[in-house]
Write an enzyme that holds these catalytic residues in place. Sequence first.
Site, PDB file in Angstrom:
ATOM      1  N   ALA A 152       0.807  -1.224   0.000  1.00 18.33           N
ATOM      2  CA  ALA A 152       0.000   0.000   0.000  1.00 18.33           C
ATOM      3  C   ALA A 152       0.841   1.277   0.000  1.00 18.33           C
ATOM      4  CB  ALA A 152      -0.984  -0.032   1.170  1.00 18.33           C
ATOM      5  N   ASP A 156      -3.925  -2.366   4.032  1.00 15.93           N
ATOM      6  CA  ASP A 156      -4.123  -1.636   2.780  1.00 15.93           C
ATOM      7  C   ASP A 156      -5.105  -0.486   2.937  1.00 15.93           C
ATOM      8  OD1 ASP A 156      -3.154  -4.466   1.934  1.00 15.93           O
ATOM      9  OD2 ASP A 156      -2.753  -3.142   0.251  1.00 15.93           O
TER      10      ASP A 156
END
Lengths: 348, 348
Positions: A46, A233
């Site tokens: 991420a 994420d």
Amino acid sequence: MEPVVWLGDGIEIVDQTRLPWEEVCLRLSTCQEVAAAINEMRVRGAPVIGIAAAYGIALGARSIEAPDKESFLADLSRMAEMLACTRPTAVNLFKAIDRMLSAAGGGGDAATIKASLVAEAEAIHAEERAATRSISRLGAELIRDGSTIITHCNAGPLATGGYGTALGVIIEAKRQDKAIAVLATETRPLLQGARLTMWELMREGIPVTLITDSMAGHFINRGDVDCALVGADRIAANGDVANKIGTYALAVLARENGVPFYVAAPTSTIDLSLASGDGIPIEQRRPDEVTLIRGMSIAPQGAPAANPAFDVTPHRYVSAIVTDRGILREPYVSTIPRVLSRASTTGG
Amino acid sequence: MEPVVWLGDGIEIVDQTRLPWEEVCLRLSTCQEVAAAINEMRVRGAPVIGIAAAYGIALGARSIEAPDKESFLADLSRMAEMLACTRPTAVNLFKAIDRMLSAAGGGGDAATIKASLVAEAEAIHAEERAATRSISRLGAELIRDGSTIITHCNAGPLATGGYGTALGVIIEAKRQDKAIAVLATETRPLLQGARLTMWELMREGIPVTLITDSMAGHFINRGDVDCALVGADRIAANGDVANKIGTYALAVLARENGVPFYVAAPTSTIDLSLASGDGIPIEQRRPDEVTLIRGMSIAPQGAPAANPAFDVTPHRYVSAIVTDRGILREPYVSTIPRVLSRASTTGG
């Protein structure tokens, strides 16, 4: 090994699909090339997706030869949309894009904006690096000497820049001379645990044992695991955590056996616009990522397969969230906004 | 496709390591060949291991040319020990061996004993086939029309002979015109779900979707699964169930989400000598079954890996055990001995 390096007229990334077999760097010079690399998961994790996308917009801006500022910004907006379509779940992507578009709206002529976009991408990169340093130091306090830690997928330097989030905590605990060992789940379908976490931890000299995802419960239930530690994420305002598929199962197994389940992620991963994890879009990837491994079939011809890339772990399973601005605990609905309203204490 | 066929002077097995890519039958003529095929998992699945081992002893007996009965039985005992060393977890192996040795002790000359061993192996085979028919019919009552069933590993005809246990229930429900769908976990490391369960259910025309082991929790938590249904390798007297690694995680995830977790297994899988699952030996297989898939590396060179082949699911997670003699529920410590003391009602 740095996952993303700014070269002045492009970026160099480590092709994470080819590790651990080959250490291949790719030079990306256009926004399109960056978008393709994100979509194909050559650059992944991420925070690193956000960093790469920011440089992608800076590179895109360089290529625009618009007659006026309005059409320059329109072209830039189209590039941002292309990047935004690459992967839906990690919020860092969208936050980085929004921040770059804000920087583009800051005034001046095209040349000034182009320069400020490079500066903004470099700032995002530097902040994410600093955040991982802070996360590593704060999180290491949670790791007791003699611990065995289970982790899922890859939240190391490759995924985050700098020190890593979950693996940054582990690496920092090792540097503090704590005797630790790691169980790394292989993380099907794309095997980021087997390929990347094993590679990163073996390079650090940290004792690590590879297991299949299906073995996590067995080892936790036997009492072999002291804590679980993963990245994220996207984290909703209530503390629900989207992370690599399989994280939810690990969290349930940890709680069922009284083992703490920790999430390590920069504050850039928190999405206050979502009240809960129900609103987090889950990326559905190609079924052949499940039915093929390294190009070889593992199932009958024509076998249908599902491939959700992420799942959502409800906040009640999360013992703590280690951010760059502090360790958060329940009630997340209070502790998350509080930490976000504070000025950053990462200090670069 | 029959997993084991008696040929009079050997057995023919389907090489389950080569499915679904190739349908290869192997002819095994000696006890040693049978032991190797079990160890290498060319023939696998708790009931089928018992059947193959029984024939292995019958074949071994044929090869013995001992001067007297005592040395005949000593030779036979050595062969039984070799077979017993192949795999430690499935109790059907040991029960079949014990039953064959009892048959060998039944009197008569060597020729008579050799003939009675063939008859005993054929009886074990027939009983296991009949048991799966009974399990399928009884278990199908648990499957509601419109259900989606999640299964792990492979408990179909290949693993059990006859109709299968967990998959026998599913196939019977389909034959009763219930609209059902199946989620099949791939079952790393050896991918019996992806290779064998997918192959068997696709041949039956049952809608089945392949998922990685790590996805089970996600689909259960989303409400997409009505029940979980698996086989067993050994069931202790209190209802604790040893089955393929990953079963425990599936059971925990099912209970956490209020989804029934069913085990389907013949009574030959029950081991009354063990009070609980703590005593069940867990087979540890070669680490390279984890680090290699179809011969290709998925991890860095030298990566350490663990490979427990089974785990134990405590009975409190088991909603029901479907046996050939009835559907058992808690308290298993009472219901299991009761059903075992009843005469078999399978009726062939």
